[in-house]
Design a protein around this motif. Structure first.
Motif, PDB file in Angstrom:
ATOM      1  N   THR A   1      -1.759   9.265  -4.656  1.00 60.20           N
ATOM      2  CA  THR A   1      -0.937   9.418  -5.708  1.00 60.20           C
ATOM      3  C   THR A   1      -1.019  10.574  -6.524  1.00 60.20           C
ATOM      4  O   THR A   1       0.003  10.729  -7.434  1.00 60.20           O
ATOM      5  CB  THR A   1      -1.031   8.111  -6.592  1.00 60.20           C
TER       6      THR A   1
ATOM      7  N   ARG B   1       3.682   6.808   2.379  1.00 54.20           N
ATOM      8  CA  ARG B   1       4.490   7.271   1.406  1.00 54.20           C
ATOM      9  C   ARG B   1       4.821   8.557   1.390  1.00 54.20           C
ATOM     10  O   ARG B   1       5.802   9.053   0.986  1.00 54.20           O
ATOM     11  CB  ARG B   1       4.241   6.348   0.320  1.00 54.20           C
ATOM     12  N   PHE B   2       3.478   9.300   1.182  1.00 52.40           N
ATOM     13  CA  PHE B   2       3.628  10.878   1.223  1.00 52.40           C
ATOM     14  C   PHE B   2       3.462  11.558   2.697  1.00 52.40           C
ATOM     15  O   PHE B   2       3.147  12.744   2.492  1.00 52.40           O
ATOM     16  CB  PHE B   2       2.641  11.207   0.280  1.00 52.40           C
TER      17      PHE B   2
ATOM     18  N   ASP C   1       2.140   3.036 -10.425  1.00 47.68           N
ATOM     19  CA  ASP C   1       1.743   4.412  -9.868  1.00 47.68           C
ATOM     20  C   ASP C   1       1.068   5.512 -10.516  1.00 47.68           C
ATOM     21  O   ASP C   1       1.312   6.529 -10.986  1.00 47.68           O
ATOM     22  CB  ASP C   1       3.263   5.011  -9.802  1.00 47.68           C
TER      23      ASP C   1
ATOM     24  N   HIS D   1      -4.096   2.177  -1.762  1.00 49.50           N
ATOM     25  CA  HIS D   1      -2.976   2.974  -2.550  1.00 49.50           C
ATOM     26  C   HIS D   1      -3.410   4.282  -2.835  1.00 49.50           C
ATOM     27  O   HIS D   1      -2.385   5.048  -3.441  1.00 49.50           O
ATOM     28  CB  HIS D   1      -2.703   2.301  -3.795  1.00 49.50           C
TER      29      HIS D   1
ATOM     30  N   ASP E   1      -0.909  13.036   4.764  1.00 44.03           N
ATOM     31  CA  ASP E   1      -1.250  12.999   3.355  1.00 44.03           C
ATOM     32  C   ASP E   1      -2.781  12.508   3.341  1.00 44.03           C
ATOM     33  O   ASP E   1      -3.071  11.675   3.652  1.00 44.03           O
ATOM     34  CB  ASP E   1      -0.468  12.006   2.626  1.00 44.03           C
TER      35      ASP E   1
ATOM     36  N   ASN F   1       0.967  -1.222   0.077  1.00 50.20           N
ATOM     37  CA  ASN F   1       0.049  -0.067  -0.022  1.00 50.20           C
ATOM     38  C   ASN F   1       0.968   1.102  -0.037  1.00 50.20           C
ATOM     39  O   ASN F   1       2.049   1.279   0.048  1.00 50.20           O
ATOM     40  CB  ASN F   1      -0.857   0.021   1.192  1.00 50.20           C
ATOM     41  N   ASN F   2       0.274   2.393  -0.056  1.00 50.01           N
ATOM     42  CA  ASN F   2       1.043   3.485   0.086  1.00 50.01           C
ATOM     43  C   ASN F   2       0.758   4.321   1.262  1.00 50.01           C
ATOM     44  O   ASN F   2       0.997   5.456   1.390  1.00 50.01           O
ATOM     45  CB  ASN F   2       0.481   4.492  -1.231  1.00 50.01           C
ATOM     46  N   TRP F   3       0.478   3.469   2.215  1.00 50.05           N
ATOM     47  CA  TRP F   3      -0.086   4.351   3.640  1.00 50.05           C
ATOM     48  C   TRP F   3       1.673   5.044   4.089  1.00 50.05           C
ATOM     49  O   TRP F   3       2.452   4.112   4.170  1.00 50.05           O
ATOM     50  CB  TRP F   3      -0.374   3.510   4.480  1.00 50.05           C
TER      51      TRP F   3
ATOM     52  N   ASN G   1      -4.296   6.094   4.569  1.00 50.97           N
ATOM     53  CA  ASN G   1      -3.164   6.654   5.212  1.00 50.97           C
ATOM     54  C   ASN G   1      -3.377   6.367   6.679  1.00 50.97           C
ATOM     55  O   ASN G   1      -2.742   7.270   7.345  1.00 50.97           O
ATOM     56  CB  ASN G   1      -2.935   7.714   4.671  1.00 50.97           C
TER      57      ASN G   1
END
Length: 301
Positions: A19, A10-11, A221, A257, A15, A6-8, A122
């Protein structure tokens, strides 16, 4: 924290854009090079009339969902009480109110639209989503989207006018230009055209992405996934997804994501153009705490 990739975090821990963070000024400027002719196509379904008329029922929509409602006033009458002063000989028509619903018009889903357990994307607390709006991950976090759009015209690739209702698109069927981080993946199933032939057939189910295809797009992405069906993934005759929770497309893309979803596009003119690369532009309304917003996506060829 979700266990699947996942994208947790990441930003950053705060966040709320997922993406869309990949759309840096450099990426946006690079996307603009995808336009070569300057032709502009709308990718939206129309919103027709008020529910007091049959007009809204003539646009593809999921059965049983509230139809789009477009109310107007003429010289202050019909809907709004009273009239506002106008000059001699002048008449005024105002849009008083537009109400839409997921599943009945072209729209963008916010990251607070769907989740599992007690956390939004997130790790934001799901308890922040209430009837008055979501204080985390609402549609107002999107701003605007200007990106390279890549069309995956799956029925054309398979030599069909449209995919069958039970078809679930595999990664191997996503044939098109190589995706770059920050692209919008636009998926054509051709299903809205079935509405012209038979509403009952349209409501018999819908083709869509498989879970593996959703994960394939997430791995590349993309900043958003857009499709001409009603749920990105497929639907059965009950207008529900058959997949288990771990394979639900909304949970894979939105929740895990942070990839925004854009549904119920009209892609027939774009398909007929033969272009599979273009500038994609979309901007949701700034509805604070909204789980989504109607949009009019544009393809600049």
């Amino acid at each position: 924290m979700v266990a699947e990739p996942n994208n947790w975090g990441r930003f950053g821990p705060d966040d709320q854009r997922g993406t869309l963070n990949l759309l840096t000024p450099e990426v946006v400027l690079g996307a603009l090079a995808s336009a070569t002719s300057g032709r502009v196509l709308s990718l939206a379904m129309p919103i027709r009339g008020a529910t007091s008329s049959p007009a809204p029922t003539t646009v593809p929509h999921l059965r049983g969902r509230p139809l789009p409602q477009h109310f107007m006033s003429v010289d202050g009458g019909d809907y709004a009480a009273g009239a506002r002063p106008v000059g001699a000989g002048l008449r005024v028509a105002d849009d008083a109110l537009i109400v839409t619903h997921h599943g009945t018009t072209t729209h963008m889903d916010a990251l607070c639209h769907m989740w599992s357990g007690d956390e939004l994307y997130n790790g934001h607390p799901a308890a922040r989503v209430r009837s008055y709006g979501a204080t985390r991950c609402g549609i107002e976090q999107v701003g605007g989207v200007v990106a390279r759009g890549v069309l995956f015209d799956v029925p054309r690739h398979l030599g069909l006018d449209h995919l069958p209702a039970g078809h679930r698109i595999s990664p191997d069927e996503l044939a098109g230009p190589a995706l770059r981080p920050g692209d919008v993946a636009v998926i054509r199933t051709g299903w809205p055209a079935v509405w012209q032939r038979s509403r009952e057939e349209y409501w018999s189910g819908q083709p869509g992405l498989s879970a593996d295809a959703g994960r394939w797009l997430a791995e590349r992405d993309v900043c958003a996934v857009a499709a001409d069906n009603a749920a990105i993934g497929g639907l059965n005759a009950g207008q529900l997804a058959d997949e288990a929770l771990e394979d639900d497309l909304h949970l894979i893309l939105l929740h895990r994501h942070g990839i925004h979803l854009i549904e119920m596009l009209w892609l027939e003119e774009l398909s007929a153009s033969g272009r599979d690369e273009f500038v994609f532009v979309a901007a949701p309304l700034l509805i604070e705490g909204g789980t989504g917003s109607p949009i009019n996506p544009l393809a600049i060829l």
